[in-house]
Scaffold this motif. Structure first.
Motif, short mmCIF file in Angstrom:
data_model
loop_
_atom_site.label_atom_id
_atom_site.label_comp_id
_atom_site.label_asym_id
_atom_site.label_seq_id
_atom_site.Cartn_x
_atom_site.Cartn_y
_atom_site.Cartn_z
N ALA A 117 46.25 33.68 45.79
CA ALA A 117 47.05 34.24 44.69
C ALA A 117 47.75 35.51 45.15
N THR A 118 48.98 35.71 44.68
CA THR A 118 49.63 37.01 44.92
C THR A 118 49.02 38.00 43.94
N PRO A 119 48.95 39.29 44.32
CA PRO A 119 48.30 40.28 43.46
C PRO A 119 48.86 40.32 42.03
N ASP A 120 50.15 40.07 41.87
CA ASP A 120 50.74 40.12 40.52
C ASP A 120 50.39 38.90 39.67
N MET A 121 49.64 37.96 40.25
CA MET A 121 49.20 36.78 39.48
C MET A 121 47.72 36.86 39.10
N MET A 122 47.03 37.90 39.54
CA MET A 122 45.58 37.95 39.31
C MET A 122 45.22 38.08 37.83
N THR A 145 42.62 36.10 50.47
CA THR A 145 43.24 35.10 49.60
C THR A 145 43.94 35.74 48.39
N VAL A 146 43.94 37.07 48.30
CA VAL A 146 44.80 37.77 47.34
C VAL A 146 45.77 38.58 48.18
N THR A 147 47.02 38.12 48.27
CA THR A 147 47.98 38.75 49.18
C THR A 147 49.40 38.34 48.82
N PHE A 148 50.35 39.22 49.11
CA PHE A 148 51.76 38.85 48.97
C PHE A 148 52.24 38.07 50.20
#
Length: 234
Positions: A117-122, A145-148
């Motif tokens: 997931a991208t951070p803005d989707m968490m 796995t949390v990264t742009f």
């Protein structure tokens, strides 16, 4: 306890239960005792001298094994904007946002092995945290796995990235390849993962860190390894 089959009983006879084997001998035995008709996965099991109930004694991380795992993983990416096209171009199996979250919630859909997931989707992904968490599928910054940088994350996962973390019994279980890899590739994967686990030793961990190390194939018996060969500790 269910009675083990003849192949397993034959395999057990090849192993000295009182002995801790050097890595080369241990891998030889794993290959010799893997008698299933399919290409068995070889797993590493490491019991650590930590107390996983304490946050400062958690051991977790991720790394790309030198020779991968031999398993092709399905990757789902939660993203929006230009990151959607980036994830698709990098080979993600599924890409989406609210639509995928709804699919997981309403259809109990889990046709993937790893979630990125991208951070803005968490905030969106957090809605299904209680569904993803127990399955070990929740994206996490510590495992990358949390990264742009979704393209690199997907590339690493597809190349054979493994996540390792201690369970409640303070044991790490991780695949290190397939029987078909042969001795050399399996040994290199095991050495690489053990190096990462040793490097991840928490500073608050006292006493012996590597309590026991063993390997096994999917259907084969466990083979104890000499943990001192991996460690520089006294």
């Amino acid at each position: 306890m269910a009675k083990r089959g003849k192949k397993y009983q034959d395999s057990i006879k090849l192993i000295d239960r009182t002995k801790a084997y050097d890595l080369d001998e241990g891998v030889d035995l794993v290959l010799e005792t893997a008698k299933a008709k399919f290409d068995e996965t070889v797993e590493l099991h490491v019991k650590l001298g930590v107390d996983s109930r304490h946050a400062d004694q958690q051991v977790r991380g991720a790394m790309v094994l030198p020779h991968g795992t031999g398993k092709s993983l399905k990757v789902v990416v939660f993203a929006k904007g230009d990151k959607v096209a980036e994830a698709e171009a990098a080979g993600a199996d599924y890409v989406g946002g609210e639509d995928l979250v709804a699919k997981i919630q309403t259809e109990n859909w889990f046709d993937f092995d790893v979630a990125v997931a991208t951070p803005d989707m968490m905030g969106v992904v957090g809605k299904i945290g209680r569904l993803l968490g127990p399955k070990g599928l929740m994206p996490n910054p510590k495992s990358g796995t949390v990264t742009f940088d979704v393209a690199d994350a997907i590339k690493d996962i597809k190349a054979g990235k493994v996540e390792y973390r201690v369970d409640k019994a303070n044991i790490i279980h991780s695949p290190v390849g397939k029987v078909s890899f042969g001795k050399e590739k399996l040994s290199e994967n095991i050495n690489a993962l053990m190096g990462a686990i040793i490097k991840a030793k928490p500073s608050s961990s006292k006493g012996k860190y590597l309590k026991s190390v063993s390997i096994s194939s999917t259907m084969g018996p466990g083979i104890k390894l000499n943990s001192a060969k991996f460690s520089t500790e006294a």
